[in-house]
Design a protein around this motif. Structure first.
Motif, short mmCIF file in Angstrom:
data_model
loop_
_atom_site.label_atom_id
_atom_site.label_comp_id
_atom_site.label_asym_id
_atom_site.label_seq_id
_atom_site.Cartn_x
_atom_site.Cartn_y
_atom_site.Cartn_z
N ALA A 1 -48.23 22.69 -67.36
CA ALA A 1 -46.71 22.30 -67.76
C ALA A 1 -46.64 21.37 -68.99
CB ALA A 1 -46.31 21.16 -66.38
N VAL A 2 -45.55 21.76 -69.70
CA VAL A 2 -45.11 21.12 -71.04
C VAL A 2 -44.34 20.05 -70.80
CG1 VAL A 2 -44.64 21.61 -73.46
CG2 VAL A 2 -45.94 23.17 -72.13
N SER B 1 -41.00 16.48 -64.19
CA SER B 1 -39.86 15.89 -64.07
C SER B 1 -38.82 16.05 -65.04
CB SER B 1 -39.66 14.35 -63.65
OG SER B 1 -39.99 13.61 -64.56
N PRO B 2 -37.47 16.42 -64.86
CA PRO B 2 -36.69 16.67 -66.06
C PRO B 2 -36.69 15.58 -67.09
CG PRO B 2 -35.49 17.13 -64.05
CD PRO B 2 -36.90 16.36 -63.76
N ASP C 1 -42.60 22.87 -58.24
CA ASP C 1 -41.47 23.15 -58.90
C ASP C 1 -40.57 21.82 -58.70
OD1 ASP C 1 -40.25 23.77 -61.18
OD2 ASP C 1 -39.07 25.41 -60.13
N VAL C 2 -39.68 21.36 -59.73
CA VAL C 2 -38.71 20.18 -59.44
C VAL C 2 -37.48 20.70 -59.69
CG1 VAL C 2 -38.30 17.92 -60.28
CG2 VAL C 2 -40.76 18.71 -60.46
N VAL D 1 -37.39 26.81 -58.79
CA VAL D 1 -36.10 26.49 -58.58
C VAL D 1 -34.73 26.73 -59.50
CG1 VAL D 1 -34.48 24.43 -57.86
CG2 VAL D 1 -36.89 24.40 -57.32
N SER D 2 -33.73 27.30 -59.00
CA SER D 2 -32.98 27.92 -60.15
C SER D 2 -32.29 26.72 -61.28
CB SER D 2 -31.50 28.48 -59.27
OG SER D 2 -31.06 27.59 -58.49
N PRO D 3 -32.55 26.95 -62.64
CA PRO D 3 -32.31 25.92 -63.23
C PRO D 3 -30.74 25.73 -63.58
CG PRO D 3 -32.89 28.09 -64.41
CD PRO D 3 -33.15 28.53 -63.06
N ASP D 4 -30.03 26.62 -63.29
CA ASP D 4 -28.70 26.25 -63.46
C ASP D 4 -28.18 25.29 -62.62
OD1 ASP D 4 -29.01 28.03 -61.33
OD2 ASP D 4 -27.20 29.38 -61.89
N ASN D 5 -28.07 25.22 -61.25
CA ASN D 5 -27.45 24.31 -60.35
C ASN D 5 -28.64 23.80 -59.26
OD1 ASN D 5 -27.94 26.49 -58.66
ND2 ASN D 5 -25.65 27.09 -59.05
#
Length: 672
Positions: free
Chosen positions: A479-480, A524-525, A564-565, A607-611
């Motif tokens: 992960a980056v 995490s984001p 995934d987060v 997990v879908s990255p848009d929403n």
């Protein structure tokens, strides 16, 4: 070994010649000759067994014995198959295990221990070019009884009391301690052999012989990473204490259950009979009691169960990379068929400890308010892209124009142009590449090479590796850090650690101890936390990226594999191979607040990255992707993809899902 024609038998035979170097001591010469004769004598006692290479005769020339044995055309040993093709599907390994177990238990009944069960001593054959697809097509054969032992025979042992012969890598601990070999010792070696077939590595493999010996004697086996369903069987057979080790009857029961489990769809149907456990307790090795004249009861057969061989194990050669447009994968309803009866006459003779037939293949949200969102969208299409051998990981570039796929068997990365859905470049990397991630600016792709203990850094503009970074043992997930991409986090499955790479210097500047056998990792984001799935300890380590320490350990399901987060950072989704479920972790409380059943063998999760509304989970055993509605934590839809889906990633706009189909050698593209 020579190929010869036996005039009396009127058939081709294999001749095993004993070749001795002139500088071998006389005492060793005698031992080797005695060992060769012993091999023939022990194997000859099992000459009618379908899973032992038949020995016909012993002849002497110049004072040296030659063993006349069955010639098995087209046979390949299990070690070579796994080395060339990679780990085998669970159902195939279970069938192989049943055959080996059947041979071992018959030998034990006759008072013969093998003492050197290992992948190199298991021969596999495929069906001939004109064979009908029946239960007798493929064969599994146990060979090399050269160091077999008959404890009660009174014959002299072939080695001195302090000498240990056999292959240490798969040897039972009690034998290393100098204890007397028993049937349980053979079963330990069987466990190691099956582990190797499923995982592609031994259960105690280490970087040095000393470390391997230490692990065999004092450490538990590394938990299986690919097939958690087999963990009870493998760990039972690999128990250190022979008194606590799983016995043959229980192993047969578990192998039979695993052999008939539904698995990824593939091409060649065969039927599988049941394994009948031996009557009464396990018999000790010793003299064979006289047989009763009463005929033994016939073996009862289960109704036939259809099994299909994965495409990559078919005899026809396939191109490693795509040639021409790929075919659309059929819907699951089209490729499933009803089981077809194929009776086999019951075998006469005594009741067997186990019976095997069948062709053997040769060869992974938040709690906010959502307004007026629709049900899970049906896929507009599922297309397939042929890539390299055994694709495992997948990542999509930030602009969505490229997808990067690691090919475990090919030791390469396929670069897919997402506009054309074609592979436009193949990049050689390290051995057994697993996880892959692209930097936030899209300039670099980082690949974890499990086999070479390194990370390959790909320059995405030049499409070549510009740096190779040594990390821990058996790196898996990568992960980056979001935003600046200044750090890369790599899980090391055999080091129980995470290596932190400084991307400015391309060097490891920190190593963080985590749980046992870490696999997947996600950030995490805000980049302040790294979540690590610990396959061996059933937990998630939460790494504080500022301090470089584990701030919290969260128990999740059995054998967690991928993580995934959600885009808001409020939920973490963890696939649990052993639980057949996804654990949903509340990042505020650090606790699992829900568990979502998804079926057998969940591997990857995205997990879908848009929403963040949908979580896509690959089911390695089912050949499908489960779509979880993160608002309700329920599976809203299941989408059929290729065989053995593992890694999964989504395009930045959330409209495409890319699935690495391990067993199909392809990537399924789901358009939603």
């Amino acid at each position: 070994m020579w190929l010869a024609h036996d005039q009396e038998l009127a058939c081709e035979v294999a001749l095993k010649e004993i070749v001795l170097s002139p500088d071998i001591p006389e005492s060793e010469v005698s031992a080797r000759i005695a060992r060769a004769r012993g091999e023939a004598q022990h194997a000859a006692r099992l000459r009618n067994h379908p899973h032992v290479v038949t020995v016909y005769d012993i002849v002497e020339s110049g004072g040296l014995p030659w063993i006349v044995m069955e010639f098995v055309p087209g046979a390949t040993d299990l070690e070579a198959v796994v080395r060339d093709q990679g780990p085998l599907p669970l159902a195939d390994v279970a069938r192989i295990g049943l055959a080996i177990l059947d041979a071992l238990m018959e030998g034990h009944r006759l008072g013969v221990l093998h003492r050197d069960v290992k992948p190199a001593n298991v021969l596999l054959t495929g069906p001939g070019p004109h064979a009908s697809r029946t239960t007798e097509d493929g064969r599994v054969l146990l060979t090399d009884y050269g160091i077999a032992l008959e404890p009660s025979s009174g014959a002299p042992r072939l080695t001195a009391p302090a000498e240990i012969i056999g292959t240490v890598r798969f040897m039972a601990p009690e034998r290393l301690h100098g204890g007397t070999p028993t049937p349980a010792s053979d079963l330990f070696s069987l466990g190691g052999t099956l582990y190797f077939a499923l995982e592609g590595t031994g259960p105690f493999d280490r970087d040095s012989d000393c470390a391997l010996l230490s692990a065999l004697l004092s450490e538990p086996p590394t938990p299986p990473r690919r097939t958690a369903e087999a963990a009870p069987l493998l760990l039972g057979l690999l128990a250190k204490d022979p008194e606590q080790r799983m016995d043959g009857d229980e192993a047969a029961r578990q192998l039979t259950a695993l052999a008939v489990r539904p698995g990824p769809a593939s091409a060649q149907p065969v039927t599988l009979p049941t394994v009948v456990p031996s009557a009464g307790p396990r018999e000790p090795v010793g003299p064979v009691p006289p047989r009763s004249a009463e005929p033994a009861p016939q073996t009862e057969l289960l109704p036939p169960v259809e099994f299909r061989l994965p495409a990559e194990f078919q005899p026809a050669a396939e191109p490693e990379e795509p040639v021409g447009p790929p075919p659309e994968p059929p819907h699951r309803e089209q490729r499933e068929e009803k089981p077809r009866p194929h009776p086999r006459p019951p075998r006469s003779g005594h009741r067997r400890a186990g019976l095997i037939a069948g062709a053997v293949a040769l060869v992974a949200g938040g709690a906010g308010v959502y307004l007026a969102l629709p049900d899970p969208p049906a896929p507009a299409s599922v297309s397939s892209i042929r890539v390299g051998g055994h694709p495992e990981g997948v990542a999509v570039s930030p602009d969505g124009r490229r997808a990067y796929v690691t090919n475990e068997r090919s030791s390469s990365v396929s670069v897919i142009d997402t506009a054309t859905n074609k592979v436009d470049r193949t990049i050689p990397v390290g051995s057994f590449p697993k996880g892959v991630e692209v930097s936030p600016d899209g300039h670099r792709a980082y690949v974890a090479n499990l086999g070479s203990g390194s990370v390959s850094v790909i320059d995405t503009a030049a499409n070549k590796v510009d740096s190779t970074i040594p990390v821990g043992r058996q790196p898996d997930g990568v992960a980056v850090s979001p935003g600046d991409g200044s750090r890369v986090y790599v899980t090391n499955g055999r080091s129980d650690s995470v290596s932190v790479i400084d991307t400015a210097t391309n060097k490891v500047d920190r190593t963080i101890p985590v749980g046992s056998s870490p696999a997947g990792v996600a950030m995490s984001p805000d980049g302040r936390r790294a979540y690590v799935a610990n396959l061996g300890s059933g937990s998630v380590s939460v790494v504080d990226t500022t301090t470089g320490k584990v701030g919290r350990t969260i128990p999740v399901g059995r054998s967690p594999q991928a993580v995934d987060v959600s885009p808001d950072g409020r939920r973490v989704y963890v696939t649990s191979l052993g639980s057949g479920a996804v654990s949903v972790v509340d990042t505020t409380t650090g606790k699992v607040d829900d568990t979502v059943p998804v079926g057998s063998g969940p591997q990857g999760v995205a997990v879908s990255p848009d929403n963040g509304r949908w979580a896509y989970v690959t089911g390695f055993s089912s050949g499908a992707v489960s779509v979880i509605d993160t608002a309700t934590n329920e599976v809203g839809r299941t989408i059929s993809v290729g065989s053995g889906p593992a890694g999964v990633a989504m395009s930045p706009d959330g409209r495409r899902v890319y699935v690495a189909d391990f067993s199909s050698g392809s990537v399924s593209v789901i358009t939603v």
